[in-house]
Design an enzyme around this catalytic site. Sequence first.
Site, PDB file in Angstrom:
ATOM      1  N   HIS A 119      22.492 -37.427 -11.613  1.00  0.00           N
ATOM      2  CA  HIS A 119      21.821 -37.120 -10.059  1.00  0.00           C
ATOM      3  C   HIS A 119      20.989 -37.900  -9.386  1.00  0.00           C
ATOM      4  O   HIS A 119      20.798 -37.342  -9.315  1.00  0.00           O
ATOM      5  CB  HIS A 119      21.590 -35.415 -10.605  1.00  0.00           C
ATOM      6  CG  HIS A 119      19.884 -35.446 -11.782  1.00  0.00           C
ATOM      7  ND1 HIS A 119      19.986 -35.103 -13.054  1.00  0.00           N
ATOM      8  CD2 HIS A 119      19.217 -35.788 -11.457  1.00  0.00           C
ATOM      9  CE1 HIS A 119      18.925 -35.293 -13.897  1.00  0.00           C
ATOM     10  NE2 HIS A 119      18.438 -35.717 -12.578  1.00  0.00           N
ATOM     11  N   ASP A 149      26.479 -36.774 -16.819  1.00  0.00           N
ATOM     12  CA  ASP A 149      25.511 -36.862 -15.930  1.00  0.00           C
ATOM     13  C   ASP A 149      24.778 -38.039 -16.669  1.00  0.00           C
ATOM     14  O   ASP A 149      23.419 -38.628 -16.483  1.00  0.00           O
ATOM     15  CB  ASP A 149      24.095 -35.669 -15.919  1.00  0.00           C
ATOM     16  CG  ASP A 149      22.978 -36.019 -14.996  1.00  0.00           C
ATOM     17  OD1 ASP A 149      22.905 -36.463 -13.947  1.00  0.00           O
ATOM     18  OD2 ASP A 149      22.010 -35.476 -15.376  1.00  0.00           O
ATOM     19  N   GLY A 220      11.320 -36.374 -11.548  1.00  0.00           N
ATOM     20  CA  GLY A 220      11.442 -37.844 -11.656  1.00  0.00           C
ATOM     21  C   GLY A 220      10.781 -38.317 -13.070  1.00  0.00           C
ATOM     22  O   GLY A 220      10.983 -39.730 -13.475  1.00  0.00           O
ATOM     23  N   ASN A 221      11.012 -37.307 -13.543  1.00  0.00           N
ATOM     24  CA  ASN A 221      10.973 -37.512 -15.489  1.00  0.00           C
ATOM     25  C   ASN A 221      13.310 -38.220 -15.628  1.00  0.00           C
ATOM     26  O   ASN A 221      12.889 -38.229 -17.287  1.00  0.00           O
ATOM     27  CB  ASN A 221      10.388 -36.680 -16.782  1.00  0.00           C
ATOM     28  CG  ASN A 221       9.429 -36.534 -16.752  1.00  0.00           C
ATOM     29  OD1 ASN A 221       8.636 -35.670 -16.151  1.00  0.00           O
ATOM     30  ND2 ASN A 221       9.181 -37.594 -17.153  1.00  0.00           N
ATOM     31  N   SER A 222      13.617 -37.544 -14.832  1.00  0.00           N
ATOM     32  CA  SER A 222      14.807 -37.513 -15.367  1.00  0.00           C
ATOM     33  C   SER A 222      15.379 -38.744 -15.466  1.00  0.00           C
ATOM     34  O   SER A 222      14.802 -39.032 -14.701  1.00  0.00           O
ATOM     35  CB  SER A 222      16.052 -36.729 -14.342  1.00  0.00           C
ATOM     36  OG  SER A 222      15.586 -35.572 -13.621  1.00  0.00           O
ATOM     37  N   LEU A 277      42.800 -30.498 -25.022  1.00  0.00           N
ATOM     38  CA  LEU A 277      43.762 -29.398 -25.635  1.00  0.00           C
ATOM     39  C   LEU A 277      44.634 -29.000 -24.228  1.00  0.00           C
ATOM     40  O   LEU A 277      45.366 -29.202 -24.581  1.00  0.00           O
ATOM     41  CB  LEU A 277      43.338 -28.654 -26.416  1.00  0.00           C
ATOM     42  CG  LEU A 277      42.580 -29.350 -28.227  1.00  0.00           C
ATOM     43  CD1 LEU A 277      41.753 -28.561 -28.653  1.00  0.00           C
ATOM     44  CD2 LEU A 277      43.460 -30.254 -28.291  1.00  0.00           C
ATOM     45  N   GLY A 278      44.377 -28.452 -23.484  1.00  0.00           N
ATOM     46  CA  GLY A 278      44.502 -28.048 -22.406  1.00  0.00           C
ATOM     47  C   GLY A 278      44.530 -26.610 -22.382  1.00  0.00           C
ATOM     48  O   GLY A 278      45.505 -25.360 -22.311  1.00  0.00           O
ATOM     49  N   VAL A 279      43.093 -26.467 -23.101  1.00  0.00           N
ATOM     50  CA  VAL A 279      43.233 -24.997 -23.774  1.00  0.00           C
ATOM     51  C   VAL A 279      41.862 -24.557 -22.488  1.00  0.00           C
ATOM     52  O   VAL A 279      40.816 -24.829 -22.485  1.00  0.00           O
ATOM     53  CB  VAL A 279      43.221 -24.028 -24.794  1.00  0.00           C
ATOM     54  CG1 VAL A 279      44.206 -24.547 -25.132  1.00  0.00           C
ATOM     55  CG2 VAL A 279      41.533 -25.356 -25.111  1.00  0.00           C
ATOM     56  N   VAL A 280      41.218 -22.573 -22.905  1.00  0.00           N
ATOM     57  CA  VAL A 280      40.662 -22.454 -22.161  1.00  0.00           C
ATOM     58  C   VAL A 280      40.454 -21.460 -23.425  1.00  0.00           C
ATOM     59  O   VAL A 280      40.740 -21.248 -23.625  1.00  0.00           O
ATOM     60  CB  VAL A 280      40.693 -21.153 -20.951  1.00  0.00           C
ATOM     61  CG1 VAL A 280      39.742 -20.234 -20.599  1.00  0.00           C
ATOM     62  CG2 VAL A 280      41.364 -22.028 -19.482  1.00  0.00           C
ATOM     63  N   ILE A 281      39.258 -21.654 -23.628  1.00  0.00           N
ATOM     64  CA  ILE A 281      38.341 -21.557 -25.149  1.00  0.00           C
ATOM     65  C   ILE A 281      37.157 -19.955 -24.772  1.00  0.00           C
ATOM     66  O   ILE A 281      36.151 -20.344 -23.358  1.00  0.00           O
ATOM     67  CB  ILE A 281      38.280 -22.052 -25.938  1.00  0.00           C
ATOM     68  CG1 ILE A 281      36.526 -22.926 -25.323  1.00  0.00           C
ATOM     69  CG2 ILE A 281      38.840 -22.581 -26.145  1.00  0.00           C
ATOM     70  CD1 ILE A 281      36.043 -24.046 -26.600  1.00  0.00           C
TER      71      ILE A 281
END
Length: 478
Positions: A119, A149, A220-222, A277-281
């Site tokens: 970012h 990020d 600014g620390n990012s 994996l193709g899952v919603v957890i």
Amino acid sequence: MPRLKSYLSLMAAVLMLGQIVTAQAEALPDFTTLVEQASPSVVNISTRQKLPDRSVAQGQAPDLEGLPPMLREFLERSMPPGSRSPGSGSGKGDRQREARSLGSGFIISSDGYVLTNNHVIDGADEILVRLSDRSELKAKLVGTDPRTDVALLKIDGKDLPAVKLGNSDKLKVGEWVLAIGSPFGFDHSVTKGIVSAKGRSLPNDTYVPFIQTDVAINPGNSGGPLFNMAGEVVGINSQIFTRSGGFMGLSFAIPIDVALDVSTQLKASGKVNRGWLGVVIQEVNKDLAESFGLDKPAGALVAQVLEGGPAAKGGLQVGDVILSANGQPIVMSADLPHLIGNLKDGSKAELEVIRDGKRQKLTVTVGALPEEGDEMGSTDSGVERSSNRLGISVADLTAEQMKSLDLKGGVVIKDVQDGPASLIGLQTGDVITHLNNQAIISAKQFTEVAQSLPKNRSVSMRVLRQGRATFITFKLAE
């Protein structure tokens, strides 16, 4: 004589207090050597991004007159040249508007590779890296990974001062850590604190087990480094949690182990590959644990299995609770994406799951994480209705609805009255696929299952809302 005793007692107390203060002072860490050795490897990063001419607002420059000189100078540096107040800047009257950003980074190799946050440099047309000797170099963007990020830059140079790299897995909660960066443009500012927690999951950051600290982090620390007391980088300072816009004691760093894996892949191919994996957890709370017959809340509850995905091919089912992956325990649901994401496409994942109250093991061949997640469709109206003791009216799904949602059954909520359903937040249009650990095929079956629900015990229900599946729990009173 009494005065002498009082004097001696006072002197003894003073000496004791002095010893305590001295002992406490000796117990506090000395950061001076660490800062002297590590500072040359920390860099300031500034970017320029050209904006369309139409975004230049004539005559809308803020009035900076009357502000303290240091604050005015900082604000003017952060403003596009075309929007500076009269009398500031170069005086050339340019109308070329640029967006600028400031951040931090650190050199990880003597030949000029630099790590920072995505970012910090996102959308930049030009990236400048300022070294500790105040020299500025243009940087080339090697690659970025928005999911973690992390961004990798390259500057020209030889024998540059590189940081010592540590092992974030060895960090302990309570351990002293230190950050060096450029908050608000003030180069090489040093702040210190302790590790508050490890393995934190933040919204929309599924693949990063963040290090939480109380180190003061500000704009600014990012992208700057987080050091341990051995002077080794253990993380990249990335985010803060705030309600005021400023630091409030909660800052988060990307573990250096994660960042280095990303940078290695970016250097090799310019992109990052992750296991999938193709899952919603979802998280397993106390009530869900009770409804699924678990001794304690733990694991990742499978709320949705994507058709044709690795999990579907490997036999995972909705309602399975994944307890471990390749021998690594899943304590919180967020542990699973971290573990699977580190696996390569085509590798095997040995999963231990709870299904119908029984433990079993499954072997799933991990796939590659797609660029875009699959989205499930939403539902339309049903026809046949059925009322029940939950305080809702439901209807069978049409064949078209089941096809669009990739379902073999289920019911859609047509109406919500006062009652248990209203209290747990069910809404018109929600689709119910499971109730009390039973797959729901029709409105008639749903009514039968609802009539036989136990009282004063946690009952689970799987609900699809706008294509997203989740398990909820509730209890029916006597």
